[in-house]
Motif scaffolding. Structure first.
Motif, short mmCIF file in Angstrom:
data_model
loop_
_atom_site.label_atom_id
_atom_site.label_comp_id
_atom_site.label_asym_id
_atom_site.label_seq_id
_atom_site.Cartn_x
_atom_site.Cartn_y
_atom_site.Cartn_z
N LEU A 4 0.85 -1.20 0.00
CA LEU A 4 0.00 0.00 0.00
C LEU A 4 0.88 1.24 0.00
N GLU A 5 0.54 2.19 -0.87
CA GLU A 5 1.26 3.46 -0.92
C GLU A 5 0.25 4.60 -0.71
N VAL A 6 0.50 5.41 0.30
CA VAL A 6 -0.35 6.56 0.61
C VAL A 6 0.21 7.76 -0.15
N MET A 7 -0.57 8.30 -1.08
CA MET A 7 -0.09 9.37 -1.96
C MET A 7 -0.58 10.72 -1.43
N ILE A 8 0.32 11.47 -0.83
CA ILE A 8 -0.01 12.74 -0.18
C ILE A 8 0.31 13.89 -1.13
N SER A 9 -0.67 14.72 -1.43
CA SER A 9 -0.45 15.89 -2.27
C SER A 9 -0.34 17.12 -1.38
N LEU A 14 4.15 8.33 -0.39
CA LEU A 14 4.67 9.10 -1.51
C LEU A 14 4.11 10.52 -1.41
N VAL A 15 4.99 11.50 -1.28
CA VAL A 15 4.57 12.90 -1.16
C VAL A 15 4.85 13.61 -2.48
N VAL A 23 9.22 6.98 3.40
CA VAL A 23 8.63 8.18 2.80
C VAL A 23 9.47 8.60 1.60
N ARG A 24 8.80 8.78 0.47
CA ARG A 24 9.47 9.23 -0.76
C ARG A 24 8.83 10.55 -1.17
N VAL A 25 9.65 11.57 -1.42
CA VAL A 25 9.15 12.90 -1.79
C VAL A 25 9.57 13.20 -3.22
N ILE A 26 8.59 13.57 -4.05
CA ILE A 26 8.86 13.95 -5.43
C ILE A 26 8.33 15.37 -5.65
N HIS A 33 3.81 8.35 -10.57
CA HIS A 33 5.07 7.92 -9.97
C HIS A 33 4.89 6.84 -8.89
N ALA A 34 3.67 6.45 -8.61
CA ALA A 34 3.42 5.45 -7.57
C ALA A 34 3.86 4.07 -8.04
#
Length: 282
Positions: A8-13, A37-38, A59-62, A79-80
Motif C-alpha cells: 500500500l502506498e499513501v499518496m499525499i499531495s 509518496l509525497v 517516505v518518498r518525496v517527489i 510515480h506510484a
C-alpha cells in the motif's frame, strides 16, 4: 503456495513550504508493506525537506512545478509503485488498523478496483453520512453520501490504475474548483469498475472539508454545477434550485449567487471541457 500480501502506498499531495510542514506533522504509521509518496508542488520556492520526512525510509518525496490539485494528484499517480494506492491530503492522521483494512479489502477481493473508506473528525463522530455495512457502488451513490478524495483507494494494476483526475476540476483549476473526486468515480462507474464502500475508519481529519464549510468561492459553485449536470443530465436544473435552497438554509451559501454559478459551471463544462479526459478540449 503463500500469496504475497499487497503493498500500500499513501499518496499525499501538498503545496509549498507550509504544506510540507503539515505533512511532517501528520501521523504516518510505520508498518510493513506500507509506504508514503509525497507529491510536493514547489512553484517558485526553494524549500528544504523537513528532517522528520528525510529521516524516514518509508517516505518518498517527489517535487513538481505543476499548478492545481488534480495535476498534483496525477503526478503522484504517475510515480506510484505499490499494489494499492490511497489518495491523501496533507492534514490527516492515519490509523494503523485503517491502513491494514485497506490492504485486507483488496487482498480478499481480487476483482475490487476501487475501495472507498471512512474518515472521522477526531471527536468520536463523522462529518457526513456513511452506510452501516459495505455497499457496492454501481449506479448513483447512496443517499446523502458524497465522496471525499482521501477516502479513495485504487488497485494500481487493475482497470482503475489508468484513471487520472481531470485537470480542469479541483483547487487551483481556472474555473471549476471542486468536483474532481466525483468525476473520477463517475468515470470508473461508467467503465464498469468494481467499487465498494467500506464503513471502516481510515484516518482522522480535524476541521471541515469543502462540502461542510461556508462556500465563498464562485469556482466551487461552478465545479458543483458542472459535476451535477454530468451525473444528472435530465434533472440538473431543479437540483440546482434545491441545492441552493438547502445551502442557504444551512447558512453555507447565498441562494442566487449559488444558483447563477451552478448554471455557469454546467454551461462552461458543456462548451469547453471534455469531461472524461484530463484536460479541456482544444
Amino acid at each position: 503456495m503463500n500469496k504475497r500480501p499487497l503493498s500500500l502506498e499513501v499518496m499525499i499531495s501538498t503545496l509549498g513550504s507550509d504544506g510540507i510542514k503539515r505533512v511532517a506533522a501528520m501521523t504516518l504509521p510505520q508498518m510493513a508493506g506500507v509506504s508514503y509518496l509525497v507529491s510536493w508542488q514547489t512553484v517558485g520556492e526553494d524549500s528544504l525537506l523537513p528532517e522528520q520526512l528525510e529521516a524516514r525510509s518509508d517516505v518518498r518525496v517527489i517535487r513538481t512545478a505543476s499548478k492545481g490539485l488534480s495535476r498534483n494528484r496525477n503526478h503522484a499517480l504517475d510515480h506510484a509503485s505499490a499494489d494499492v494506492l490511497l489518495i491523501a491530503d496533507d492534514d490527516l492522521d492515519y490509523i494503523p488498523q485503517g491502513l491494514k483494512a485497506v490492504r485486507t479489502a483488496f487482498d480478499a477481493d481480487p476483482d475490487l478496483d476501487i475501495g472507498l473508506f471512512r474518515y472521522s473528525n477526531g471527536c468520536g463522530g463523522y462529518e457526513k453520512v456513511y452506510p452501516q455495512s459495505p455497499v457496492r457502488i454501481a449506479g448513483h451513490l447512496p443517499k446523502d453520501y458524497y465522496t471525499t478524495s482521501m477516502e479513495i483507494a485504487i488497485r494500481r494494476e487493475g482497470r482503475s490504475g489508468s484513471l487520472r483526475f481531470h485537470e480542469e476540476f479541483g483547487l487551483g483549476a481556472p474555473v471549476l474548483k471542486c468536483g474532481e473526486e466525483e468525476l473520477f468515480l463517475l468515470s470508473a462507474r461508467r467503465a464498469g469498475h468494481k467499487i465498494v464502500l467500506f464503513p471502516v475508519d481510515l484516518c482522522v481529519h480535524r476541521g471541515l472539508t469543502t462540502g461542510n464549510r461556508r462556500v465563498a468561492d464562485r469556482g466551487v459553485y461552478r465545479g458543483m454545477g458542472a459535476v451535477t449536470a454530468l451525473i444528472y443530465p435530465l434533472t440538473f436544473l431543479p437540483r440546482f434550485v434545491l441545492a441552493a435552497w438547502r445551502g442557504k438554509k444551512r447558512g453555507i451559501m447565498k441562494f442566487f449567487p449559488a444558483l447563477i454559478n451552478f448554471i455557469y459551471g454546467a454551461a462552461y463544462m458543456a462548451l469547453r471541457v471534455r469531461p472524461f479526459g484530463r484536460r479541456a478540449a482544444d
